[in-house]
Design a protein around this motif. Structure first.
Motif, short mmCIF file in Angstrom:
data_model
loop_
_atom_site.label_atom_id
_atom_site.label_comp_id
_atom_site.label_asym_id
_atom_site.label_seq_id
_atom_site.Cartn_x
_atom_site.Cartn_y
_atom_site.Cartn_z
N GLU A 194 0.84 -1.20 -0.08
CA GLU A 194 -0.04 0.07 0.14
C GLU A 194 0.65 1.38 -0.02
O GLU A 194 0.38 2.26 -0.47
N ILE A 195 1.97 1.21 0.61
CA ILE A 195 2.72 2.46 0.57
C ILE A 195 3.42 2.69 -0.30
O ILE A 195 4.28 3.73 -0.53
N PHE A 196 3.81 1.95 -1.38
CA PHE A 196 4.37 2.07 -2.71
C PHE A 196 3.41 2.67 -3.74
O PHE A 196 2.03 2.33 -3.83
N SER A 197 3.83 3.13 -4.86
CA SER A 197 3.06 3.97 -5.81
C SER A 197 2.49 2.82 -6.73
O SER A 197 3.05 1.53 -6.74
N ASP A 251 10.79 -2.36 -9.29
CA ASP A 251 11.00 -1.44 -8.10
C ASP A 251 10.86 -2.13 -6.69
O ASP A 251 11.33 -1.69 -5.81
N ASN A 266 18.37 1.10 -7.49
CA ASN A 266 17.12 1.67 -7.05
C ASN A 266 16.04 0.81 -6.43
O ASN A 266 14.73 1.35 -6.87
N PHE A 326 10.84 7.61 -3.02
CA PHE A 326 10.89 8.93 -3.50
C PHE A 326 9.35 9.37 -3.95
O PHE A 326 8.44 8.35 -4.11
N LYS A 357 -4.26 2.46 10.59
CA LYS A 357 -5.01 1.19 10.33
C LYS A 357 -4.97 0.05 11.17
O LYS A 357 -5.48 -1.20 10.84
N MET A 362 14.31 4.14 -9.00
CA MET A 362 13.88 4.91 -7.74
C MET A 362 12.52 4.36 -7.34
O MET A 362 11.55 4.10 -8.34
N THR A 363 12.24 3.84 -6.21
CA THR A 363 10.89 3.36 -5.91
C THR A 363 10.06 4.43 -5.44
O THR A 363 10.54 5.01 -4.57
N GLN A 364 9.07 4.48 -6.18
CA GLN A 364 8.24 5.69 -5.78
C GLN A 364 7.14 5.31 -4.75
O GLN A 364 6.70 4.11 -4.88
N MET A 365 6.95 5.88 -3.78
CA MET A 365 5.73 5.69 -2.80
C MET A 365 4.70 6.24 -3.12
O MET A 365 4.35 7.06 -3.99
N ASN A 366 3.48 5.78 -2.34
CA ASN A 366 2.15 6.17 -2.64
C ASN A 366 2.11 7.46 -2.59
O ASN A 366 2.44 8.14 -1.53
N PRO A 367 1.77 8.50 -3.61
CA PRO A 367 1.63 9.75 -3.68
C PRO A 367 0.49 10.35 -2.62
O PRO A 367 0.78 11.46 -2.26
N TYR A 413 -0.36 9.67 0.55
CA TYR A 413 0.25 9.85 1.72
C TYR A 413 0.89 11.35 2.07
O TYR A 413 0.80 12.02 3.30
N LEU A 437 -1.93 13.70 3.37
CA LEU A 437 -2.48 13.34 4.69
C LEU A 437 -2.09 14.52 5.60
O LEU A 437 -0.92 15.27 5.58
N GLN A 438 -2.75 15.05 6.61
CA GLN A 438 -2.54 16.09 7.46
C GLN A 438 -1.87 15.32 8.74
O GLN A 438 -2.12 14.30 8.85
N ASN A 454 -9.76 -0.65 6.42
CA ASN A 454 -9.44 -1.51 5.45
C ASN A 454 -10.81 -1.63 4.47
O ASN A 454 -10.67 -2.05 2.93
N GLN A 493 -12.61 0.42 2.67
CA GLN A 493 -12.68 1.14 1.45
C GLN A 493 -11.62 0.49 0.30
O GLN A 493 -11.84 0.76 -0.52
N GLU A 494 -10.93 -0.53 0.48
CA GLU A 494 -10.18 -0.96 -0.54
C GLU A 494 -10.95 -1.85 -1.52
O GLU A 494 -10.49 -1.98 -2.51
N ASP A 532 -8.74 9.57 6.93
CA ASP A 532 -7.45 9.48 6.37
C ASP A 532 -7.23 8.16 5.42
O ASP A 532 -6.39 8.11 4.69
N THR A 533 -7.98 7.14 5.64
CA THR A 533 -7.80 5.96 4.78
C THR A 533 -8.36 6.01 3.63
O THR A 533 -7.65 5.68 2.53
N MET A 590 -5.43 8.31 1.83
CA MET A 590 -4.32 7.31 1.35
C MET A 590 -4.73 6.42 0.40
O MET A 590 -3.90 6.15 -0.65
#
Lengths: 411, 411
Positions: free
Chosen positions: A117-120, A179, A210, A271, A291, B1-6, B8, B11-12, B114, B116-117, B137-138, B141
């Motif tokens: 979930e935390i990856f794009s 990735d 990477n 990133f 969660k 480059m491993t991109q993360m979930n954009p 996040y 989130l405040q 969970n 909402q997935e 928040d979920t 994300m």
């Protein structure tokens, strides 16, 4: 109209274990007197060690009194358990892990399932084949897999790393840019391991390219050989590229008690879309605290007892018991010429089916002639075709009886 | 480059409780002799009822012996607990729920996080305001929220349903087409409820507009008034539009033991992108079995004891204890002219801050003058501005002392 997640329709049925159950049920109906021995599912059978039982009783008693009651704990886990993990599983092996890098959970299945979930969404995922299905299915649900190709039996957008006897179950590096790489050692289902030098290749590759390694080390406690790394962090630089998953499930018999942990080093960077560095630890912490609400206090006290002097001794006896089963299966099968893998550093024996039978044909033969239920290798992926998994989690009596029956089969 | 979930990055910060902790710490440092009473966090404080303690001890003993040991259980939960839930929480109220519609988990926070997935990413989400932050928040994300607007203090693509004294905390129906509606009754944080007729409006709306209600009923056990529905399924047709979340956390003091359940009726339909009907239950079952491995056996045995004759009696005493606290707070505050809401069918008292103070100003005043920690209403959303939450989960002594201190403040 509320539309559902469209990627769920790409999931293939959870074919493996339902098909096993179906064939077993049919056989039992037709042969009601057959005494079936299951060496199929990877579930433990011994009672919980005494030190753990004692700790769990004490924890229940604490919860009974307002003076010692504990409600919500930290989502990441209680410090008493995190410190015990750091001291025993890492510091004792020369690895420096901080308390904010350890996240307790109710199971490795949950953690390896949730981590993606935390990856794009457009991350390219590599998995070993054969593989624990959760790695694949959770990425299918998240929309990373592409379509399933029923001819290749594979998803179009997942990179599969073949593990067969030909490469001694040590996969080649990915052929295209990926990735995220899921590695599982000691491996489920093959029971095979990598040496430190072999694992270093992966860490170096991840650094140079990477990518991030998701290292599932749920069977670490079963390692008996000294050159086999117990943690990926034994490899220099691994904290910059790897997340490690560990479990109390098999080690301490916690499959019904539920406790695991995940290590996300603060050195590990990802990133954002603008190329800015992010701490992967921060994202996982946010996910975990949003969660998840912590592991049962009773369970955490039980897990901490694993690290007490008595606990360690009892766990060792438990692991030894299962590994003796593994040796009995390995030796018994090898003695009649079956090619066996695993079973030395893992509670799984992976065998090459005799005479090139396919996995399901061997399943049927084993069931009908020896009344033994195992797991067809092809159920774990296309590269598992022609292989078969037996587990060392049975009772001693059943394990010995099963081996004797196989020895008497005409193969 | 491993991109993360954009998403996040949208989130405040988990501002609320960290800011509370910061202000409390600062005050304690400056006033080391102050005797702080916390009526802030929604966590229970009494010991576990005896029937539950007994059942948990017995379960630990079962796990100690190979003959009675249980490893992996069904991911959905053991039948002994599912049947007890169906009989007591539903059948006893004339509601027919099947065993494959109940999913046990380790917490409602996990389930409401969970769920909402399984919906498509472009679903439009409506939440009440003030609101339990996990719902929002979920979805942030998952990429459903749009950008955060710091002027309105809201996400651009979420539909907020205002709940204030002006509408007696009963929100209007959404002004635009939405797909998913989170409703929480008895409500956290306001402690308010809907009557059956009022809830029926929502069920009818969901039917007419093809949307799905996610009904969080974690505080059901605290309902004392007869016209207040304990389950959304008391409303005709609700099984076609609603998922219900229940928890043992507050009812039975399980915040540290971890058990909850979610009901997903087989009548509830969603749609795939081609407009074909799907059973929401099938998708949730697939999600639950793929990413979750069952609730601790010890916990499940404890939860089942909630439904034993002794368990029911002890739970009632526990709930009565907290609800007496709620009455003490309500009456005490009302007697000095503070406008109070909730606290009749819920363990939360929601008060209008005196003289139109803002939520944080009242927090500081309460902390400095009465040494009481509560929760600023604005922390739950913009419509909570000018409100404040106190909880009934303290000890009797502290609750009485807190009320006395507030009565002596100059407001």
């Amino acid at each position: 109209m509320t539309q559902m997640n469209p990627y769920y329709s790409e999931l293939q049925g959870s074919y493996l274990f339902s098909e096993i159950a179906k064939r077993r049920t049919k056989f039992v109906q037709e042969n009601p007197n057959a005494e079936i021995i299951s060496l199929g599912i990877g579930d433990v059978t011994r009672g919980l060690p005494e030190a753990i039982v004692k700790a769990m009783h004490a924890a229940v008693d604490e919860l009974a009194q307002p003076e010692t009651f504990r409600g919500y704990g930290p989502e990441q886990g209680y410090d008493f358990l995190i410190q015990a993990i750091i001291e025993n599983d890492y510091k004792a092996r020369g690895i420096d892990i901080q308390s904010n890098e350890v996240f307790l959970s109710d199971g490795s299945k949950c953690d390896v399932g949730n981590i993606q979930e935390i990856f794009s969404q457009d991350s390219i995922v590599a998995v070993q084949d054969p593989v624990y299905p959760v790695y694949v299915d959770t990425n299918v649900m998240a929309g990373r897999s592409g379509k399933f190709n029923s001819e290749t039996n594979r998803y179009e957008n997942i990179e599969y790393l073949d593990c067969t006897a030909e490469n001694n179950f040590k996969p080649s590096l990915p052929k295209r840019k990926v990735d995220i790489i899921y590695l599982c050692y000691p491996n489920n289902p093959t029971g095979m391991t990598l040496s430190k030098a072999e694992l270093k290749k992966w860490v170096d590759y991840a650094k140079e390219n990477n990518c991030i390694i998701l290292y599932d080390s749920a069977y670490e406690a079963f390692i008996t050989e000294s050159d086999v790394p117990r943690s990926i962090y034994e490899i220099e630089g691994a904290k910059e590229v790897a997340i490690e998953f560990r479990s109390f499930s098999k080690t301490a018999g916690f499959t019904g008690v539920r406790c695991a942990y995940t290590v996300v080093p603060r050195e590990l960077k990802g990133f954002d879309k603008d190329g800015k560095e992010l701490l992967v630890n921060d994202l996982w912490n946010r996910r975990h605290t949003t969660k998840f609400n912590g592991v049962s206090y009773v369970t955490q006290r039980g897990a901490a007892a694993v690290y007490s002097p008595e606990g360690k001794e009892q766990i060792k006896a438990l692991v030894d018991f299962y590994m003796t089963n593994a040796r009995i299966i390995r030796d018994g099968l090898a003695s009649i010429g079956i090619e066996v893998f695993g079973g030395v550093n893992a509670p799984y024996i992976w065998l090459k089916t005799p005479n090139g039978m396919d996995s399901w044909a061997f399943f049927d033969k084993l069931l009908s002639e020896a009344n033994i239920v195992g797991t067809p290798g092809v159920g774990f992926g296309q590269s598992g075709q022609g292989y078969f998994r037996l587990t060392a989690f049975g009772t001693r009596e059943n394990t010995e009886k099963a081996v004797e029956r196989i020895r008497n089969m005409s193969l």
